[in-house]
Enzyme design. Structure first.
Site, PDB file in Angstrom:
ATOM      1  N   HIS A 157      46.337 -41.545 -80.738  1.00  0.00           N
ATOM      2  CA  HIS A 157      47.491 -42.472 -80.612  1.00  0.00           C
ATOM      3  C   HIS A 157      48.810 -41.706 -80.481  1.00  0.00           C
ATOM      4  O   HIS A 157      49.853 -42.195 -80.887  1.00  0.00           O
ATOM      5  CB  HIS A 157      47.594 -43.439 -81.805  1.00  0.00           C
ATOM      6  CG  HIS A 157      46.311 -44.104 -82.167  1.00  0.00           C
ATOM      7  ND1 HIS A 157      45.944 -45.347 -81.703  1.00  0.00           N
ATOM      8  CD2 HIS A 157      45.269 -43.678 -82.943  1.00  0.00           C
ATOM      9  CE1 HIS A 157      44.748 -45.668 -82.189  1.00  0.00           C
ATOM     10  NE2 HIS A 157      44.321 -44.659 -82.937  1.00  0.00           N
ATOM     11  N   SER A 278      67.939 -28.666 -61.553  1.00  0.00           N
ATOM     12  CA  SER A 278      68.697 -29.897 -61.315  1.00  0.00           C
ATOM     13  C   SER A 278      69.929 -29.544 -60.509  1.00  0.00           C
ATOM     14  O   SER A 278      70.496 -28.461 -60.656  1.00  0.00           O
ATOM     15  CB  SER A 278      69.093 -30.496 -62.664  1.00  0.00           C
ATOM     16  OG  SER A 278      70.265 -31.263 -62.536  1.00  0.00           O
ATOM     17  N   GLU A 291      54.841 -33.554 -62.763  1.00  0.00           N
ATOM     18  CA  GLU A 291      55.233 -34.954 -62.526  1.00  0.00           C
ATOM     19  C   GLU A 291      54.649 -35.461 -61.211  1.00  0.00           C
ATOM     20  O   GLU A 291      54.180 -36.590 -61.119  1.00  0.00           O
ATOM     21  CB  GLU A 291      56.755 -35.077 -62.495  1.00  0.00           C
ATOM     22  CG  GLU A 291      57.393 -34.793 -63.846  1.00  0.00           C
ATOM     23  CD  GLU A 291      58.893 -34.586 -63.690  1.00  0.00           C
ATOM     24  OE1 GLU A 291      59.618 -35.587 -63.679  1.00  0.00           O
ATOM     25  OE2 GLU A 291      59.328 -33.423 -63.562  1.00  0.00           O
ATOM     26  N   TYR A 318      28.935 -51.682 -36.605  1.00  0.00           N
ATOM     27  CA  TYR A 318      30.264 -51.080 -36.431  1.00  0.00           C
ATOM     28  C   TYR A 318      31.295 -52.157 -36.122  1.00  0.00           C
ATOM     29  O   TYR A 318      31.078 -53.040 -35.291  1.00  0.00           O
ATOM     30  CB  TYR A 318      30.271 -50.037 -35.292  1.00  0.00           C
ATOM     31  CG  TYR A 318      31.657 -49.422 -35.142  1.00  0.00           C
ATOM     32  CD1 TYR A 318      32.081 -48.413 -35.993  1.00  0.00           C
ATOM     33  CD2 TYR A 318      32.562 -49.913 -34.198  1.00  0.00           C
ATOM     34  CE1 TYR A 318      33.360 -47.882 -35.909  1.00  0.00           C
ATOM     35  CE2 TYR A 318      33.846 -49.383 -34.097  1.00  0.00           C
ATOM     36  CZ  TYR A 318      34.238 -48.374 -34.956  1.00  0.00           C
ATOM     37  OH  TYR A 318      35.509 -47.864 -34.876  1.00  0.00           O
ATOM     38  N   LYS A 326      40.118 -43.461 -41.940  1.00  0.00           N
ATOM     39  CA  LYS A 326      40.484 -42.044 -41.935  1.00  0.00           C
ATOM     40  C   LYS A 326      41.795 -41.711 -42.652  1.00  0.00           C
ATOM     41  O   LYS A 326      41.828 -40.769 -43.449  1.00  0.00           O
ATOM     42  CB  LYS A 326      40.468 -41.503 -40.510  1.00  0.00           C
ATOM     43  CG  LYS A 326      39.057 -41.270 -40.024  1.00  0.00           C
ATOM     44  CD  LYS A 326      38.990 -41.190 -38.531  1.00  0.00           C
ATOM     45  CE  LYS A 326      37.880 -41.996 -37.925  1.00  0.00           C
ATOM     46  NZ  LYS A 326      37.704 -43.378 -38.301  1.00  0.00           N
TER      47      LYS A 326
HETATM   48  N1  ARG Z   1      37.878 -44.028 -33.138  1.00  0.00           N
HETATM   49  C1  ARG Z   1      36.767 -44.814 -33.585  1.00  0.00           C
HETATM   50  C2  ARG Z   1      36.701 -44.819 -35.104  1.00  0.00           C
HETATM   51  O1  ARG Z   1      37.301 -43.999 -35.690  1.00  0.00           O
HETATM   52  C3  ARG Z   1      35.521 -44.242 -33.062  1.00  0.00           C
HETATM   53  C4  ARG Z   1      34.449 -45.238 -32.891  1.00  0.00           C
HETATM   54  C5  ARG Z   1      34.863 -46.213 -31.876  1.00  0.00           C
HETATM   55  N2  ARG Z   1      33.785 -47.036 -31.490  1.00  0.00           N
HETATM   56  C6  ARG Z   1      33.976 -48.066 -30.669  1.00  0.00           C
HETATM   57  N3  ARG Z   1      32.934 -48.736 -30.354  1.00  0.00           N
HETATM   58  N4  ARG Z   1      35.157 -48.436 -30.230  1.00  0.00           N
HETATM   59  O2  ARG Z   1      36.046 -45.617 -35.722  1.00  0.00           O
END
Ligand code: ARG
Length: 458
Positions: A157, A278, A291, A318, A326
């Site tokens: 604590h 500072s 920090e 997909y 990403k």
């Molecule tokens: N740039 C796309 C991604 O990062 C790659 C895959 C794209 N696939 C597609 N069918 N448009 O996901």
């Protein structure tokens, strides 16, 4: 130029606004090495299977290698009409090889291609993270000998609790980092499945050998379901969770050392080269690295949140949403790697302010629990001992003295069976010497654990 993804079905080119909205080259260019590696392995497999001739494969390999070298030198300009890193590399190949270059995308789609690139990238980064975690463990371990006999308060604590050896603290962080390394290794095992050959969603009628490609790329296994393959981003979420736990550990450590470096604590001196000044107060030496370590943890947590929300509710297989995986993934790795790179020297090079710590060890009744346990070892029930020692603490507080300063009569006044001999456990050194259990601050135990970690980390 016509885009590689716009087939004859399109009568015209893409709207510029969509081109800008949908490009990913601005961030996925980081995957070029993995993309080239994946493409070379794919072409090698196609040639083994007789889909490409040996000489076609050799040309593809040598041109892809040279495209990689040009990318190393920044000699290939990025163009949003080529969307992503896959198309930039493929287009460069076609520019050099014509129809032979047009064969590379046989039995492959960008859906399994990006999944492959990303897994290769995450695998490399996890290896880097593991190496840094091990370096950080070594930094803490290097402190253990240096700070071997320093006694320091442990807090619960954020109140002074019991005295411990400073290495006990360092070993605590080594344990946390070891669990982090365990998570990195578990995660790596699930990352290391090869998606390549899943093609767009249903697999392919071309006679490919997925085992062979997987082996060329150092994958442990072939991912088994082509529908699952291109939709699966579990590995991305999981790796960012692993990073989040590392960041959480570093953030807690940073918070602790920020407090310890205050004038109020005065436990530790941070290396000046990792501190900032500072612009108005000339005396300031601020712990900004720590920090920012605490602050940047927020963005790692944010990255995890982004990925979880990104995949929530995506149907198989997909979907272009997945392109958005990403930026948070890259940012989480970059951030945690930078944090670790700084934590390693800060941990190794900071100095405990031993005299300052020592000068205030008598404050806060750090030996009260040791006294209570000594009473229990003489037969008192825990609750009774707890109560009596509490009364002694109240008495000492009232007089402004330590427990060891109380007289024999004081001890007897709370319990007629108590006498002065119980004082041997008093003082922080007495308390530390009294610990017995496995995992405690007992000096012999601590020495054993240091020896074990020295073996393990060498
Ligand atoms: N740039 C796309 C991604 O990062 C790659 C895959 C794209 N696939 C597609 N069918 N448009 O996901």
């Amino acid at each position: 130029m016509t885009s590689l993804s716009r087939s004859g079905v399109f009568a015209g080119s893409m709207d510029d606004r969509l081109a800008r909205f949908s490009e990913s080259i601005s961030f996925d260019h980081r995957l070029y090495k993995q993309d080239i590696r994946g493409s070379i392995a794919h072409a090698q497999m196609l040639s083994k299977q007789g889909v490409l001739t040996e000489s076609e494969f050799q040309s593809i390999r040598s041109e892809l290698t040279s495209i990689g070298e040009m990318l190393d030198r920044g000699e290939i300009p990025f163009r949003i009409e080529l969307e992503d890193i896959h198309m930039h590399i493929e287009q460069a190949l076609i520019d050099r090889l014509g129809d032979v270059g047009r064969k590379l995308h046989t039995a492959r789609s960008r859906n399994d291609q990006i999944a492959t690139d990303l897994r290769l990238w995450v695998r490399d980064q996890l290896e880097r993270v593991d190496a840094l975690l091990s370096e950080l463990q070594k930094s803490f371990l290097s402190r253990c000998d240096r700070d071997a006999s320093v006694v320091i308060p442990a807090y619960t604590h954020m109140q002074r609790a019991q005295p411990v050896l400073a290495p006990h603290y360092w070993l605590a962080y080594i344990e946390k980092l070891q669990r982090d390394r365990g998570r990195v290794s578990d995660c790596r095992a699930r990352v290391n499945h090869c998606p390549l050959g899943g093609a767009a969603v249903a697999g392919t009628s071309i006679p490919i050998d997925r085992e062979y490609t997987a082996k060329l790329l150092g994958f442990d296994a072939v991912a088994s379901n082509s529908i699952d393959i291109s939709s699966d981003r579990d590995f991305a979420v999981e790796s960012v969770f692993v990073l989040t736990m590392i960041a959480e550990h570093l953030s807690g450590w940073a918070e602790e050392w920020i407090l310890w470096s205050t004038t109020e604590f005065n436990f530790i001196k941070l290396p000046q080269k990792f501190c900032t000044g500072s612009s108005i107060m000339p005396q300031k030496v601020n712990p900004d690295t720590l920090e920012l370590t605490r602050g940047k943890t927020a963005r790692v947590i944010g990255a995890l949140q982004t990925l979880l929300v990104l995949i929530k509710g995506l149907p198989l297989a997909y979907n272009r949403d997945l392109q958005e995986d990403k930026p948070p993934l890259f940012d989480a790795f970059d951030t945690v790697i930078a944090m670790l790179e700084l934590a390693i020297p800060i941990v190794a090079e900071s100095e405990l302010n031993v005299a300052s710590i020592r000068s205030r060890l008598d404050e806060g009744f750090l030996d009260a629990t040791a006294l209570m346990e000594a009473c229990m070892l003489r037969g008192l029930a825990q609750r009774t001992a707890h109560h009596r020692v509490g009364a002694l603490v109240a008495l000492a507080k009232e007089r402004g003295v330590k427990l060891a300063d109380l007289s024999d009569e004081d001890f007897r006044s709370v319990d007629p069976d108590l006498d002065g001999s119980i004082r041997s456990v008093l003082s922080v050194d007495g308390a530390v010497a009294s610990y017995r259990s496995y995992g405690s601050s007992n000096p012999v135990e601590i020495a054993k654990q240091i020896a074990r970690w020295k073996m393990q980390l060498s």
